[in-house]
Design a protein around this motif. Structure first.
Motif, PDB file in Angstrom:
ATOM      1  N   SER A 156       0.823  -1.208   0.000  1.00  0.00           N
ATOM      2  CA  SER A 156       0.000   0.000   0.000  1.00  0.00           C
ATOM      3  C   SER A 156       0.860   1.264   0.000  1.00  0.00           C
ATOM      4  O   SER A 156       0.347   2.365   0.169  1.00  0.00           O
ATOM      5  CB  SER A 156      -0.929  -0.019   1.227  1.00  0.00           C
ATOM      6  N   LYS A 157       2.181   1.117  -0.170  1.00  0.00           N
ATOM      7  CA  LYS A 157       3.056   2.298  -0.132  1.00  0.00           C
ATOM      8  C   LYS A 157       3.320   2.851  -1.539  1.00  0.00           C
ATOM      9  O   LYS A 157       3.012   2.225  -2.541  1.00  0.00           O
ATOM     10  CB  LYS A 157       4.384   1.930   0.539  1.00  0.00           C
ATOM     11  N   SER A 158       3.940   4.035  -1.562  1.00  0.00           N
ATOM     12  CA  SER A 158       4.211   4.690  -2.852  1.00  0.00           C
ATOM     13  C   SER A 158       5.491   4.150  -3.488  1.00  0.00           C
ATOM     14  O   SER A 158       6.337   3.549  -2.824  1.00  0.00           O
ATOM     15  CB  SER A 158       4.370   6.197  -2.639  1.00  0.00           C
ATOM     16  N   THR A 161       8.839   5.331  -1.767  1.00  0.00           N
ATOM     17  CA  THR A 161       9.146   4.680  -0.484  1.00  0.00           C
ATOM     18  C   THR A 161       9.569   3.222  -0.689  1.00  0.00           C
ATOM     19  O   THR A 161      10.537   2.752  -0.081  1.00  0.00           O
ATOM     20  CB  THR A 161       7.918   4.775   0.451  1.00  0.00           C
TER      21      THR A 161
END
Lengths: 263, 263
Positions: free
Chosen positions: A46-48, A51
């Motif tokens: 769920s991270k960008s 990151t």
């Protein structure tokens, strides 16, 4: 130590990559394996992009301490977002789970489905890797955010898991007969997935990656010669008793001592 | 700037704490709010005590840049594991969501239930806080690892969510008529929870925390006098378009510009 006798470093955002370790231990049991799971910062799904790339580089650096002959990114999300950056700086070869999965998907006839985390599906990395091999391939992707927590909760033989799998898989058109398990957690849910879409051919990206490792060792990297059965060393950036329990389930053998590395 | 006019710093492991921001903006609309969500490293709920404490201290340090008059840990997990450590070093007062929730739970008759993440339930922090007020109180706790991902998936009016809620809530004995929502994500699932256990009284730890903040401001900290409506500034350690969409749902208003802070 000769290069062939050096360990293989395997990293994942958490413990899902232990399904890849399981496949490696079956296929190349003589190899020494170092597993590094970034459990303190999971999930990556769920991270960008920024990151995930940064975390992948940090994990690669931690693995370099063991002077590996090869690094395997046993995480679809990190492969989708961090592989090129790590390959650019790593002193040893690095492979991810997406290219082998895409290779297998491109080689079957008809349209294919991809299921994975939000970040993996959002990256369109499978589409790109499959279209490099077959530009005309029809691909349908579905993000399945609940499957990782369901696998970690261990609701394997469960009507709730079946209905969630069915809901996600029903988003694929009827003509799709081959689906890539684009997340290393998903092989643990295979029975539910099969019940939810009978007659489907499933491509386990972890298993095809173990086969790709085998081919690399057969070639220039070389098989380890020092012993019959290599050891497995597990390092996590955070460890709870529950993680160890779930980890054993993914590994399909007892997860022994776990070292914790602060990050 | 006088102390009363300084902002209130609110932090959470992710975006669930925006339900606490929503409650604060209804109850003390004149206050300036800084929200800091550690979205790069969420969820805290499955991490160890040591890691959660370390992350809580780092978040507290980031908030100190804004010279807040008060810090609210709007996350049950971080309150359970990191509150004492942060209180020990913070130059301003720090409150968590557990003490207000425990206060409300201790004041109702009969046994109470607690639902929360693995880490919150594992910490037994609610039990301790309730037993300080009423040592004879009967408490039943249930960890519900799937509720956070369900809330983030947005399956609010959904039979699958209802069955998962029912499965978790059925672990509570029949006599339990009051249940603490021991996770700031859970108020978004309230309708499913109500359908799954009708006639229950729900204690929203976020809402009772906003009331506790109001009492503190009434006392020595003082209300902001500089304007009618305070601003809300949102900082996340990682931001995706989806986070902003889910965040708006939790906040119950449009989530405006989000700043990203590297950690």
């Amino acid at each position: 130590m000769s290069r062939a006798d050096r360990p293989i470093g395997v990293f994942d955002s958490g413990i899902g990559g232990l399904t890849v370790i399981h496949a490696l231990r079956q296929l190349v049991p003589q190899e020494e394996l170092i597993y590094l799971g970034d459990t303190a910062r999971l999930p990556y799904g769920s991270k960008s992009h920024h990151t995930i790339e940064r975390y992948t580089l940090q994990m690669g650096e931690l693995l370099q301490r063991h002077d590996p002959k090869l690094i395997v990114i046993a995480c679809n999300t990190a492969s989708a977002h961090g592989l090129p950056a790590l390959q650019a700086v790593s002193p040893c070869p690095v492979i991810g789970v997406i290219e082998p999965g895409a290779e297998a998907a491109a080689s079957v006839p008809g349209p294919v489905g991809i299921i994975g985390t939000l970040a993996t599906v959002g990256s369109a990395a499978y589409e790109a890797a499959i279209h490099r091999r077959d530009p005309a391939k029809v691909i349908h992707s579905v993000a399945c955010p609940l499957l990782v927590p369901l696998a970690e909760e261990g609701w394997f033989d469960d009507p709730v898991t079946d209905s969630i799998c069915r809901r996600y898989l029903n988003q694929l058109p009827y003509e799709v007969k081959t689906v890539v398990l684009g997340c290393t957690h998903y092989p643990t849910l295979l029975e539910s997935l099969e019940r939810s879409r009978p007659g489907t051919r499933w491509i386990d990206s972890g298993r095809v990656t173990a086969q790709a490792v085998d081919r690399l060792l057969q070639g220039r990297l070389g098989y380890r010669t020092a012993g019959a059965r290599g050891s497995l060393r597990v390092q996590l950036t955070d460890a709870s008793s529950r993680l160890k329990e779930v980890g054993s389930r993914f590994l399909e053998e007892e997860l022994g001592d776990v070292e914790v590395v602060d990050i």
